[in-house]
Write a protein that holds these residues in place. Sequence first.
Motif, PDB file in Angstrom:
ATOM      1  N   ASP A   1       0.838  -1.188   0.000  1.00 50.60           N
ATOM      2  CA  ASP A   1       0.000   0.000   0.000  1.00 50.60           C
ATOM      3  C   ASP A   1       0.877   1.243   0.000  1.00 50.60           C
ATOM      4  N   GLU A   2       0.257   2.323  -0.430  1.00 50.43           N
ATOM      5  CA  GLU A   2       0.939   3.621  -0.446  1.00 50.43           C
ATOM      6  C   GLU A   2       1.385   3.986   0.975  1.00 50.43           C
ATOM      7  N   LEU A   3       2.590   4.520   1.100  1.00 49.25           N
ATOM      8  CA  LEU A   3       3.089   4.962   2.404  1.00 49.25           C
ATOM      9  C   LEU A   3       2.331   6.232   2.812  1.00 49.25           C
ATOM     10  N   PRO A   4       1.764   6.240   4.000  1.00 51.15           N
ATOM     11  CA  PRO A   4       1.051   7.458   4.420  1.00 51.15           C
ATOM     12  C   PRO A   4       2.037   8.615   4.587  1.00 51.15           C
ATOM     13  N   PRO A   5       1.519   9.860   4.622  1.00 53.47           N
ATOM     14  CA  PRO A   5       2.414  11.006   4.829  1.00 53.47           C
ATOM     15  C   PRO A   5       3.230  10.801   6.108  1.00 53.47           C
TER      16      PRO A   5
ATOM     17  N   SER B   1      12.350   2.114  16.169  1.00 51.96           N
ATOM     18  CA  SER B   1      13.230   2.234  15.001  1.00 51.96           C
ATOM     19  C   SER B   1      12.951   1.137  13.983  1.00 51.96           C
ATOM     20  N   ILE B   2      12.604  -0.058  14.469  1.00 49.99           N
ATOM     21  CA  ILE B   2      12.280  -1.114  13.499  1.00 49.99           C
ATOM     22  C   ILE B   2      11.027  -0.736  12.707  1.00 49.99           C
ATOM     23  N   PHE B   3      10.024  -0.256  13.420  1.00 51.40           N
ATOM     24  CA  PHE B   3       8.784   0.078  12.710  1.00 51.40           C
ATOM     25  C   PHE B   3       8.925   1.344  11.879  1.00 51.40           C
TER      26      PHE B   3
ATOM     27  N   MET C   1       9.658   0.685   8.480  1.00 47.39           N
ATOM     28  CA  MET C   1       8.546   0.174   7.680  1.00 47.39           C
ATOM     29  C   MET C   1       7.471   1.250   7.501  1.00 47.39           C
ATOM     30  N   GLY C   2       7.794   2.468   7.920  1.00 47.66           N
ATOM     31  CA  GLY C   2       6.864   3.574   7.699  1.00 47.66           C
ATOM     32  C   GLY C   2       5.858   3.795   8.806  1.00 47.66           C
ATOM     33  N   PHE C   3       6.050   3.112   9.952  1.00 47.00           N
ATOM     34  CA  PHE C   3       5.116   3.295  11.072  1.00 47.00           C
ATOM     35  C   PHE C   3       5.651   4.389  11.992  1.00 47.00           C
ATOM     36  N   GLN C   4       4.824   5.372  12.264  1.00 51.25           N
ATOM     37  CA  GLN C   4       5.271   6.474  13.120  1.00 51.25           C
ATOM     38  C   GLN C   4       4.558   6.441  14.463  1.00 51.25           C
ATOM     39  N   VAL C   5       5.208   7.036  15.451  1.00 52.18           N
ATOM     40  CA  VAL C   5       4.661   6.992  16.808  1.00 52.18           C
ATOM     41  C   VAL C   5       3.491   7.969  16.941  1.00 52.18           C
ATOM     42  N   TYR C   6       2.416   7.480  17.542  1.00 57.95           N
ATOM     43  CA  TYR C   6       1.243   8.302  17.796  1.00 57.95           C
ATOM     44  C   TYR C   6       0.899   8.178  19.269  1.00 57.95           C
ATOM     45  N   ASP C   7       0.734   9.302  19.937  1.00 59.16           N
ATOM     46  CA  ASP C   7       0.459   9.264  21.378  1.00 59.16           C
ATOM     47  C   ASP C   7      -1.022   9.436  21.676  1.00 59.16           C
ATOM     48  N   ALA C   8      -1.482   8.676  22.642  1.00 56.36           N
ATOM     49  CA  ALA C   8      -2.891   8.751  23.031  1.00 56.36           C
ATOM     50  C   ALA C   8      -2.958   8.761  24.558  1.00 56.36           C
ATOM     51  N   PRO C   9      -4.083   9.229  25.082  1.00 60.06           N
ATOM     52  CA  PRO C   9      -4.188   9.365  26.539  1.00 60.06           C
ATOM     53  C   PRO C   9      -4.222   8.026  27.276  1.00 60.06           C
ATOM     54  N   GLU C  10      -3.792   8.075  28.525  1.00 58.68           N
ATOM     55  CA  GLU C  10      -3.821   6.879  29.366  1.00 58.68           C
ATOM     56  C   GLU C  10      -5.101   6.820  30.188  1.00 58.68           C
TER      57      GLU C  10
ATOM     58  N   ARG D   1      -0.266   4.448   9.043  1.00 61.63           N
ATOM     59  CA  ARG D   1       0.672   3.467   9.603  1.00 61.63           C
ATOM     60  C   ARG D   1       1.245   4.070  10.869  1.00 61.63           C
ATOM     61  N   VAL D   2       0.756   3.639  12.005  1.00 66.65           N
ATOM     62  CA  VAL D   2       1.253   4.195  13.259  1.00 66.65           C
ATOM     63  C   VAL D   2       1.542   3.082  14.260  1.00 66.65           C
ATOM     64  N   ILE D   3       2.403   3.407  15.207  1.00 68.19           N
ATOM     65  CA  ILE D   3       2.468   2.586  16.418  1.00 68.19           C
ATOM     66  C   ILE D   3       2.098   3.480  17.585  1.00 68.19           C
ATOM     67  N   LEU D   4       1.433   2.883  18.552  1.00 61.88           N
ATOM     68  CA  LEU D   4       0.946   3.639  19.704  1.00 61.88           C
ATOM     69  C   LEU D   4       1.527   3.007  20.957  1.00 61.88           C
ATOM     70  N   PRO D   5       2.607   3.607  21.463  1.00 62.03           N
ATOM     71  CA  PRO D   5       3.221   3.031  22.657  1.00 62.03           C
ATOM     72  C   PRO D   5       2.669   3.692  23.916  1.00 62.03           C
ATOM     73  N   GLY D   6       2.857   3.058  25.035  1.00 64.95           N
ATOM     74  CA  GLY D   6       2.526   3.738  26.278  1.00 64.95           C
ATOM     75  C   GLY D   6       2.154   2.824  27.413  1.00 64.95           C
ATOM     76  N   ARG D   7       1.834   3.498  28.517  1.00 66.22           N
ATOM     77  CA  ARG D   7       1.485   2.769  29.729  1.00 66.22           C
ATOM     78  C   ARG D   7       0.044   2.302  29.652  1.00 66.22           C
ATOM     79  N   VAL D   8      -0.201   1.106  30.164  1.00 67.84           N
ATOM     80  CA  VAL D   8      -1.563   0.603  30.295  1.00 67.84           C
ATOM     81  C   VAL D   8      -1.714   0.044  31.705  1.00 67.84           C
ATOM     82  N   TYR D   9      -2.960  -0.143  32.103  1.00 68.15           N
ATOM     83  CA  TYR D   9      -3.230  -0.465  33.505  1.00 68.15           C
ATOM     84  C   TYR D   9      -4.210  -1.626  33.615  1.00 68.15           C
ATOM     85  N   ARG D  10      -3.947  -2.505  34.535  1.00 71.07           N
ATOM     86  CA  ARG D  10      -4.879  -3.621  34.751  1.00 71.07           C
ATOM     87  C   ARG D  10      -5.118  -3.783  36.238  1.00 71.07           C
TER      88      ARG D  10
END
Lengths: 844, 341
Positions: A498-502, B119-121, B124-133, B189-198
């Motif tokens: 697939d196309e790489l997103p921005p 760095s691995i992701f 592959m074009g995956f960037q970090v995206y932050d979301a609330p805990e 294409r994102v990865i979402l890292p962070g703390r989670v709680y159980r």
Amino acid sequence: MRVPLSWLKEYVDITLPVEELAERLTLAGLEVAAIERIGAEWDRDKIFVGEILEVKPHPNADRLVLAVVNYGRGAPMTVVTGAPNIRVGEKGHKVAFATVGARLIDGYSEEKRYMTLKPSKIRGIPSEGMVCSEKELGISDDHEGIILLEDDAPVGVPLADYLGDVVLDIDLTPNLARCLSIIGVAREVAALTGQRARVPDPVAVAEGAPIDGQIEILIEDPDLCNRYSAMLVRDVKIGPSPKWMQRRLTLAGMRPINNIVDVTNYIMLEWGQPLHAFDYDLLRPRRAGGPPAIIVRRAKPGERMTTLDGVDRDLTPEMLLITDGGGPVAIAGVMGGLESEVTEQTRNVLIESANFHAINNRRTSQALKLVSEASIRFSRGIPASRTVPAATRAAELMRTLAGGVVAQGVADNCPVPQEQKTVRLRPEQVGRVLGIDMTADEVKATLERLEFECAPAPDGLDVKVPLHRLDVEIEADLLEEIARMVGYDRIPTTRLRDELPPQRNNPPLELARRVRSALVGCGLYEALTYSFVGAEDQDRLLPPASRADLSVRAVEPGPHLRDMLPCILAADACIRLANPMTPERTTMRTTLLASLLAVTAANLRFTERVNLFEVARVYLPVDDKGLPNEVTHLGIVMTGPRTERSWLTPEPEHQDFFDLKGVVEALMAALGIGDWHVEAAAHPTFHPGRCAHLLVGDKRVGIFGELNPTVRVAWELPEQRVCLLEMDLDAVLGHVSAAVKFQPVSRYPAVVQDMAIVVDETIPAAEVERVIRETGGRLLRNVVLFDVYQGPSIPAGKRSLAYSLTYQSDEKTLTDAEAAKVHNKIVQRLAAVLGAQLRGPSGR
Amino acid sequence: MLEQLSDIRERAMAALAAVDSLTALDAWRTEYLGKKSFVTAALKSIGQLPPEDRPVVGKAAHELRLALEAALEEARQRVLALEQERAAQAERVDVTLPGRPATLGRLHPITQILYEIYSIFAEMGFQVYDAPEVETDELNFQLLNLPPDHPARDMWSTFYTTRDGILLRTHTSPGQIRAMRQFCPEPIRVILPGRVYRYEAVTARSESMFHQVEGLAVGPRITMADLKGVLTDFARRLYGEHRQVRFRCSYFPFTEPSMEVDVSCALCDGAGCRVCKHTGWVEIAGAGMVHPQVLRNGGYDPEQFTGFAFGMGPDRIAMLRYGIDDIRYFYSDDLRFLAQF
């Protein structure tokens, strides 16, 4: 779900070795957590099915007997046993007989200990073998008596062949409710091994009077009970269930009770349909002269009942009850009542086979904290079509095993019949979602293995979902079934085409990375502490006297919290856990300092030097109901010797305010923040004379300094300086420069001249330096404060500051005279603006 | 006279050879070339010699002086080197003594693993995206196909807050909805890292707080085969290129099909050991194709877009990699632990 293989085999052939079957099931989503082999440890040439030919008294002991056992290999042997379940004079019992040399488990040992059977003499009589208990064979912990096998057990056969079994212990995800039954698992095994499961259509020999008129069934709340089927079995004889049934129940993890209860449990395990057996004669009619009645309705306010486990329970109107003419007799699908329970005296049994609303059942069992085998199944959903086959099979078993007479017919109240669903499947979706190409015919064949029926439709297939598949509702569900049947391992492995997103920068992430890298370079270790703290922890950052001061301790949520550093918010205004696990973790923190002090205290128990930082979020409530503002903060703690103690520095000095200030300077340089400065600050958490605000531009972004000794004592820290910093990283985001601005390096020599001035001690050093730099202009390249002095030679209230100033030009070699001209200008300006007096200039 | 000069030469040269310090060299110069030396005296006394002897003796004396001066210079170089050598020898240290403590800090092991995952992701074009805990029940559960009282909610023991409908996220998955709602209709294409709680008692194996990294890809042509590809590449880079990767059918309400991902156990190479609980496999991630309803909840039309999602636990990865057998180490921040990484 524990699945004895011998039971499973009744419904499907096992065509694979057990390990392979387990692997196949695991890959298809039925995770086999363990394979238990019953009898795998029994010596095939030493442990046999035996028959007791005679039980004789022991001449020397009242509690012991002599059993003569024929085990089909040579002459019968005599063994001494104390088992209470065989008595003198009895004969014909089939037993598990172990000969000398057999490896068994010590029946008298608390833990599982193996022993080898040796010839022995008990009270003077030699014992040539052993009749075994379940514990000795590792079947259960039961050592009360010996195992008595079925009367038709074949004498002389190795016990492993007769009694051995394999139990698959399967972890089931919530969507696999259909596999909470032997038949459900058999269907999966069949589909995965290319067979058809043998699912019978149960029939019962019904010779009793028709059930019509013998029971009245009313469903008052059909939204919670869409079907209630009942069958009646009269004249049962309560007793133990047959050994094979007891064994299967035990292997599946249930305790045998009596033939009636065991049948209901057996059917539940086999079909997944929980049943309940009522003592028919204890059910009361709705009106005098009428037949016993079952009324399915919600509980009335204040209603109570005692359940089978003897607990008196408060019921609420959300709970569904089974009642009779007199009151509650069961909590629907959760647990039966004590009053109408099947007992030794029971003659006539009403079998309940019903369907209850899954979510309501789950709520009830959660509210009562009562999870039963029945509620586990009802709360995940059961097809309503199953009530009648399950009841029929149960009635037939009660007839054959308890000698009952089955009333003809089923009292079946079904206000909401189960409808068969049809789902449209477009075969091209298989390629689009799964990445494999399949023709419509292949798709059809695959689904048919799972008993789906496929008919051609305009744009694909109309797939009829079998009644036992409540989990399949949409096309995606079918795709998953196809993937499962094809095998995830046979789906290709491809790279994203697939196309790489921005691609975008992530400044906060980059900032955090730079902060971490700078601080690690400064010798600090990174900590990660809990996001929650105890309710009192944050308040303990303040001396008690300051806790009423609203400028340092907030009591209300709001955007103003962002400007408080550290933000000490009263615990009841913080985000609080409704169900904390421990009192130490109840409150979402609004400052990192409490966590860091706790970690410092813990570390100071074994070391005297703690240099830590953390980059983490604080949770600042903005109002009293919504989500908090999550702000990324930096916290630093530095305490103890400046360097590790060593032979070179046997008594290193302790770190103080200026060690932390040095780290701040290094950090600001690493982040490329130019326009920062500090101001003296007063905050009760900190030492009154050693605390500063960190400002970037005009904005306060941090606070740092030494910990107030009073607070240090409150945290039970040893008597040493503790330096702390908290900084709002999000606030400096806009000030961080990604790129360094290059300054050309002058090719001409520099002139260095020192100056010592005496100024009022109240004038901040930063102010002096500002005047120096401002006056020095372009030629002044560097200012180093190399001495700060107060003492006898300096008037009281003043101090001496000595600077080394570097002058340099980009255009030419600066002469001493030219440098001196600027230098003198600075001296004059310092005198004019700050009243500074020259102490004695000196060239270098 | 000439004989005397010749004697002197011999004596001087012999004495010079024995000189081994600058002090001795100075003394030698005074003796043989100083004002009171024989050579100086000889040169001075030439005037008193008979005129016919003067050139011969004068020449000889002069030559001797030049020769001694040259020898002196030569000896000075030799002695200087000797002196330096001696001075250096005097500074000899016991090289086995411990060095001056230099303190370089360390990143927390979980941060190190997170950075490695980023760095691995990223490649592959995956960037970090932050979301609330701190999250809403709606995002953490409902929009992920987990309505109230759904039996699958039992898979996540939850910390609720005293605020209505607000909880501590039990997984990073609510970030999927947030990312989709922010980026729709762009591909993602994102990865979402962070703390989670159980809501779980803290033991060696379970923590009430830990980390997750969620991955999400949404686009017009994303398949389950792509998901397998991405996770296989990832697993081989993180765990070693010879690791086997296995995909097992599983269940998450927000993906369909769903799967668990295992790698062959690095410790026993698949033979079975304590770490892999004798299965030969270690579970590393849960994953699946984004459920059409979840795509819709994020704003995407499932007829136009498909997507995959996955989630993994950096704490567990760190435990496997470093052989840490107790998860409680991570948040105790004991320096004796932190200093090891």
